[in-house]
Design an enzyme around this catalytic site. Structure first.
Site: not given
Length: 347
Positions: A287, A306, A258, A179, A282
C-alpha cells in the site's frame, strides 16, 4: 502541580480531539497539554526504526516528549531510542486497535505501560465490509465504472452476469471478533446462512447467528467469503489458489482485514477465469498499490484505499478510549487496555 501530556495527533484524530478527550477524562486533575500534528494520512505511515506503521521521526518524538509524562497518539512511534531519551515518560497510549507503533519489549524494560484502543473501528469496518460485499456480489464496481464512461451495461441482466442476493445465500466468515460478529449479525438479519471459522470463538457467541465449521467446509459451502482474521504465522497466506479453487464457481471474496491473509495473484487469476465472480478489497499486498497492479484492472473487483476503519465517529471513539486510560492512570486505577502489563511491575 499539573501533569504534562503530549497530544500527538494527525489529520484524522486531530490533536484537539485528544486534548478535549483527555481533559474530560481527567476531570479536576490539572493538566498541561502540548499538541503536535503528524502529516498522516497525507504522508503514508511506515516503519520508524524497529516499529511498523508509524508516522514522524525518532528525533521529532524525542524533542516533543521532553518533560512529558503521558503521550496520547495514533501513529507516533515509541522505539528503544525514544524511551532511552525520554526519562519522564510514564504512559504511552496509542489509539490504534493494536500497538503496532510501539516497541513493547523496550517499553516494558523501561517501565512504560502501553495502552491501545481495541474495537475502536469495529462498527466502521463492519459497515465497510458489508458495503464491499454487497457491491461485489451485484457487480457494482464494473457497472459504475462503465456508466461513468458512458457505457450502459444492460448485459448485466443476462443470467450469467446477474449478481446474487444475500437472502438465502451461504456466507462464510473467517474470524468472529469485534468486526466479524457485527457482520454476521447483519447478514443473518438479511436472511443469509452464516458459517464461521474461528478456533477461538465461544459456541454460545454464535447461538442464533452462525454455525462454526472447519475452514475447508466453509470454503466449499460458501458463495461469499469474508476475511476477519488477525495476521499471525498461521494465518499469513491462509487463502491461496487451493482455497479459492475449493469455493463454488462464481463466488465472491472480501477482505477488509489484512493484505497478508490473501494471495492476490491467485485472486486475479480466479477473477480472470470466472472462478470468482467478484471481490471486494480494502487492504492489499502493498500500500499504496503500484501503478499497473493487476488488481486495478481485474474484472469484478471493487477496491477502496484502506479506509474501512475511517469515520468521524472512529476518531472520537479512539480518542475517548485512550483518554479514559489516561484518566485511570492519573487516579491510580487499573488500566483496562494495557498491552504490556509487565511494565506496571517493572516500573
Amino acid at each position: 502541580m499539573s501533569t504534562t501530556v503530549l497530544a500527538a495527533g494527525n489529520h484524522f484524530i486531530r490533536p484537539a480531539l485528544f486534548t478535549e478527550a483527555v481533559r474530560t477524562a481527567a476531570g479536576d486533575i490539572p493538566l498541561d497539554v502540548r499538541e503536535i500534528r503528524f502529516d498522516w494520512p497525507h504522508t503514508p505511515f511506515g516503519p520508524v526504526a524497529e516499529v511498523i506503521e508509524a508516522s514522524g521521526t525518532e528525533d521529532g518524538m524525542i524533542e516533543a516528549l521532553q518533560g512529558v509524562e503521558i503521550c496520547v497518539t495514533e501513529h507516533g512511534p515509541l522505539t528503544e531510542r525514544i524511551l532511552a531519551n525520554c526519562p519522564d515518560l510514564k504512559l504511552f497510549c496509542t489509539s490504534r486497535g493494536g500497538p503496532v507503533n510501539a516497541n513493547l519489549d523496550a517499553a516494558t524494560r523501561y517501565g512504560v505501560p502501553v495502552c491501545h484502543a481495541p474495537g475502536r473501528n469495529a462498527t466502521a469496518t463492519a459497515e465497510h465490509t458489508l458495503t464491499l460485499l454487497l457491491a461485489a456480489a451485484r457487480g457494482v464496481g464494473d457497472t459504475h465504472t462503465d456508466l461513468r464512461r458512458g457505457v450502459w451495461r444492460g448485459d448485466y441482466y443476462n443470467y450469467d452476469n446477474c449478481g446474487i442476493e444475500i437472502d438465502g445465500a451461504t456466507v462464510g466468515l473467517i474470524g468472529f471478533g469485534a468486526i466479524g460478529s457485527r457482520v454476521a449479525t447483519v447478514l443473518a438479519a438479511m436472511g443469509a446462512q452464516v458459517l464461521v471459522h474461528d478456533p477461538y470463538v465461544r459456541p454460545e457467541a454464535l447461538a442464533g447467528i452462525a454455525e462454526q465449521v472447519p475452514l475447508d467446509e466453509l470454503l466449499t459451502r460458501s458463495r461469499i467469503v469474508s476475511l476477519h482474521a488477525r495476521v499471525t504465522e498461521e494465518t499469513t497466506g491462509m487463502i491461496g489458489r487451493e482455497q479459492i479453487a475449493a469455493m463454488p464457481r462464481g463466488s465472491v471474496l472480501v477482505n477488509c482485514a489484512r493484505g497478508a491473509l490473501l494471495d492476490y495473484d491467485a485472486v486475479c487469476d480466479a477473477l480472470d477465469a470466472g472462478q470468482l465472480a467478484g471481490a471486494g478489497f480494502d487492504v492489499f499486498p502493498e500500500e499504496p498499490l503500484p501503478a499497473g497492479h493487476r488488481l486495478l484492472t481485474a474484472p469484478g473487483a471493487v477496491l477502496t484505499p484502506h479506509i474501512a476503519g475511517g469515520s468521524q465517529q472512529v476518531a472520537h471513539k479512539a480518542a475517548r478510549i485512550v483518554a479514559e486510560e489516561v484518566g485511570r492512570h492519573l487516579r491510580g486505577e487499573p488500566l483496562l487496555h494495557c498491552a504490556n502489563p509487565e511494565a506496571l511491575r517493572a516500573g
